[in-house]
Design an enzyme around this catalytic site. Structure first.
Site, PDB file in Angstrom:
ATOM      1  N   ARG A 110       0.735  -0.769  -0.276  1.00  0.00           N
ATOM      2  CA  ARG A 110       0.225   0.221  -0.236  1.00  0.00           C
ATOM      3  C   ARG A 110       1.011   1.200  -0.282  1.00  0.00           C
ATOM      4  NH1 ARG A 110      -5.663   1.293   3.191  1.00  0.00           N
ATOM      5  NH2 ARG A 110      -6.291  -0.041   1.461  1.00  0.00           N
ATOM      6  N   HIS A 137      -6.999   0.912  -7.426  1.00  0.00           N
ATOM      7  CA  HIS A 137      -7.328   0.658  -6.018  1.00  0.00           C
ATOM      8  C   HIS A 137      -8.231  -1.333  -6.155  1.00  0.00           C
ATOM      9  CE1 HIS A 137      -7.799  -1.329  -1.999  1.00  0.00           C
ATOM     10  NE2 HIS A 137      -8.750  -0.225  -1.131  1.00  0.00           N
ATOM     11  N   GLN A 140      -9.737  -3.479  -4.083  1.00  0.00           N
ATOM     12  CA  GLN A 140     -11.358  -3.409  -3.562  1.00  0.00           C
ATOM     13  C   GLN A 140     -12.655  -3.272  -4.735  1.00  0.00           C
ATOM     14  OE1 GLN A 140     -12.135  -2.036  -0.623  1.00  0.00           O
ATOM     15  NE2 GLN A 140     -14.521  -2.299  -1.302  1.00  0.00           N
ATOM     16  N   ASP A 228     -17.513   7.871  -2.011  1.00  0.00           N
ATOM     17  CA  ASP A 228     -16.169   6.333  -1.125  1.00  0.00           C
ATOM     18  C   ASP A 228     -15.938   8.571  -0.482  1.00  0.00           C
ATOM     19  OD1 ASP A 228     -13.634   6.128  -0.025  1.00  0.00           O
ATOM     20  OD2 ASP A 228     -12.412   6.450  -1.696  1.00  0.00           O
ATOM     21  N   CYS A 267     -16.470   1.386   0.424  1.00  0.00           N
ATOM     22  CA  CYS A 267     -15.135   0.567   0.503  1.00  0.00           C
ATOM     23  C   CYS A 267     -15.233   0.668   1.706  1.00  0.00           C
ATOM     24  CB  CYS A 267     -14.260   1.520  -0.806  1.00  0.00           C
ATOM     25  SG  CYS A 267     -13.585   2.207  -0.491  1.00  0.00           S
ATOM     26  N   ARG A 295     -13.618  -8.908   0.742  1.00  0.00           N
ATOM     27  CA  ARG A 295     -12.986  -8.775   0.687  1.00  0.00           C
ATOM     28  C   ARG A 295     -11.901  -9.323   0.957  1.00  0.00           C
ATOM     29  NH1 ARG A 295     -10.475  -3.231   0.700  1.00  0.00           N
ATOM     30  NH2 ARG A 295      -8.573  -4.344  -0.048  1.00  0.00           N
TER      31      ARG A 295
HETATM   32  N1   CP Z   1     -11.279   0.020   1.936  1.00  0.00           N
HETATM   33  C1   CP Z   1     -10.286  -0.499   2.342  1.00  0.00           C
HETATM   34  O1   CP Z   1      -9.466  -0.326   1.118  1.00  0.00           O
HETATM   35  O2   CP Z   1     -10.149  -0.221   3.870  1.00  0.00           O
HETATM   36  P1   CP Z   1      -8.767  -0.228   4.560  1.00  0.00           P
HETATM   37  O3   CP Z   1      -8.685   1.278   4.093  1.00  0.00           O
HETATM   38  O4   CP Z   1      -9.364   0.199   5.819  1.00  0.00           O
HETATM   39  O5   CP Z   1      -8.137  -1.078   4.105  1.00  0.00           O
HETATM   40  N1  NVA Z   2      -9.967   6.737  -1.343  1.00  0.00           N
HETATM   41  C1  NVA Z   2      -9.985   6.346   0.400  1.00  0.00           C
HETATM   42  C2  NVA Z   2      -9.605   4.907  -0.253  1.00  0.00           C
HETATM   43  C3  NVA Z   2      -9.689   3.894   0.959  1.00  0.00           C
HETATM   44  C4  NVA Z   2      -9.653   2.912   1.244  1.00  0.00           C
HETATM   45  C5  NVA Z   2      -8.459   6.988   0.084  1.00  0.00           C
HETATM   46  O1  NVA Z   2      -6.999   6.276  -0.401  1.00  0.00           O
HETATM   47  O2  NVA Z   2      -8.171   7.376   1.649  1.00  0.00           O
END
Ligand code: CP
Ligand code: NVA
Length: 309
Positions: A110, A137, A140, A228, A267, A295
Site C-alpha cells: 500500500r 485500488h 477493492q 467514497d 469501500c 474483501r
Molecule cells: N477499503 C479499504 O481498503 O479499507 P482499508 O483502508 O481499511 O484497508
Molecule cells: N479513497 C480512499 C480509499 C480508502 C480505502 C483513500 O485513498 O483514502
C-alpha cells in the site's frame, strides 16, 4: 531461483478480461467454500508460502483480510510499516524489492505514490499486489464486483453510478467498466474529475463511461450507487474538498432517484454526514458490510492467482 515472470496484480488494465473474470468467479467460489479452502482451490505454491505486506498508509480491511486470506490458503504473513524498513533511511526501492523477493513468495504494497508500486514491480521477482495507491485500488473493485453480483446478478450490461470524488477507487471502477462490460456514470465536480489518462484509456476501448456534474443524472435508474470518502489518505485540502463535494452526498432522496432495487456500496471507511448519510449506509439498500466481508474472499482469489492457480 525465484520465478522470473511473476504474476503481479497491479491494476485492472494490466490483466486481461478473462483472467479478471476468473478471479471474480474464484472469489465467489472461495466464499461458498468458507474458511477451509478445499485442496483443489489452493495453488500448490500457497502451502507455507509467505506474504509480506508493506503499508505506507493506514488500513483496516486490506491489512486484516489479506492476513486472514493468506492463512486460510495455507500460508503465513509478515506485516510491516514502511518506517520499519531501511527505505526510510534511503535504501532504494529497487534493492528492497530484490531482497524481499529472495525471502518471500508474494508482496502486497500500500503506497502513497503509484510510481513506488511500479518501481517495486520492475524489480520484484515474486508477485506484487497493489493494496491501494494514490492512483488506484484494484483489490477493492474485485470485492465490489463480487458484492454487486451477489445482490443483483452478473454485472455485464448493468449500470453503476459513482457519486463524489473522482479518486483512486473511481479509477479502478473505470478500468473495471471496460474489463467487465458495464456502464459507469460518474458524478463529480469539474475540479475533482478522475485521472484523464484512465478516462482516455477507457474511451479508446469504447468503455461505457460518462462524466457529469449532476448526481441526480448519474444515479437515475442505476443498479448501484457507489461513493467514497471526500478526503483520501494523504490529501491535505480537506476543507476545499468538503465544500466542493457537498452537493454529492448520497442521501435517501438521491437513492430514491436510483430506484427501489438499487444497492448502495462504499469501500469504507465511511464518514457519515459527509459523503453518505447514516440513513443510507444503515438502510435497506446498503450492502457495505457484505462488501467489506468480500474483501476476504477476493483476496483469497487474488492470492491464489498470483501464486499460480
Ligand atoms: N477499503 C479499504 O481498503 O479499507 P482499508 O483502508 O481499511 O484497508
Ligand atoms: N479513497 C480512499 C480509499 C480508502 C480505502 C483513500 O485513498 O483514502
Amino acid at each position: 531461483m525465484q520465478n522470473m515472470t511473476p504474476r503481479h496484480f497491479l491494476d485492472l488494465d494490466s490483466i486481461d478480461a478473462d483472467t479478471l473474470r476468473g478471479i471474480v468467479n474464484a472469489a465467489h467460489a472461495m466464499k461458498r467454500a468458507g474458511k477451509a479452502v478445499p485442496e483443489a482451490m489452493r495453488p500448490p505454491g500457497a502451502d507455507n508460502a509467505i506474504l509480506v505486506m508493506i503499508f505506507e498508509k493506514p488500513s483496516t480491511r486490506t491489512r486484516v483480510s489479506f492476513d486472514v486470506a493468506m492463512r486460510q490458503l495455507g500460508g503465513q504473513t509478515i506485516m510491516l510499516n514502511h518506517t520499519d524498513l531501511q527505505i526510510g533511511r534511503g535504501e532504494s526501492i529497487a534493492d528492497t524489492a530484490r531482497v524481499l523477493s529472495r525471502y518471500v513468495d508474494a508482496i502486497m504494497l500500500r503506497a502513497n505514490l503509484h510510481e513506488t508500486l511500479n518501481e517495486f514491480a520492475q524489480h520484484a521477482t515474486v508477485p506484487l499486489i497493489n493494496g491501494l495507491t494514490d492512483r488506484s485500488h484494484p483489490c477493492q473493485i474485485i470485492a465490489d464486483i463480487v458484492t454487486f453480483e451477489e445482490a443483483k446478478g452478473p454485472i455485464a450490461g448493468r449500470s453503476i453510478a459513482w457519486v463524489g470524488d473522482g479518486n483512486n477507487v473511481a479509477a479502478s471502477w473505470m478500468q473495471a467498466a471496460v474489463q467487465f462490460g458495464f456502464e459507469l456514470r460518474i458524478a463529480c465536480p469539474e475540479s475533482l474529475r478522475p485521472d484523464p489518462a484512465i478516462v482516455a484509456w477507457a474511451n479508446d476501448r469504447k468503455g461505457r463511461i460518462s462524466i457529469t456534474d449532476s448526481a441526480e443524472a448519474a444515479v437515475d435508474g442505476a443498479d448501484c450507487v457507489v461513493t467514497d470518502t471526500w478526503v483520501s489518505m494523504g490529501q491535505k485540502d480537506a476543507e476545499r474538498r468538503k465544500a466542493l463535494l457537498k452537493p454529492y452526498a448520497v442521501t435517501e432522496e438521491l437513492m430514491r432517484k436510483a430506484g427501489d432495487d438499487s444497492i448502495f456500496m462504499h469501500c469504507l471507511p465511511a464518514y457519515r454526514g459527509n459523503e453518505v448519510t447514516a440513513e443510507v449506509i444503515e438502510g435497506p439498500h446498503s450492502v457495505v458490510f457484505d462488501e467489506a466481508e468480500n474483501r476476504l474472499h477476493a483476496q483469497k482469489a487474488i492470492l491464489a492467482w498470483c501464486l499460480g492457480a
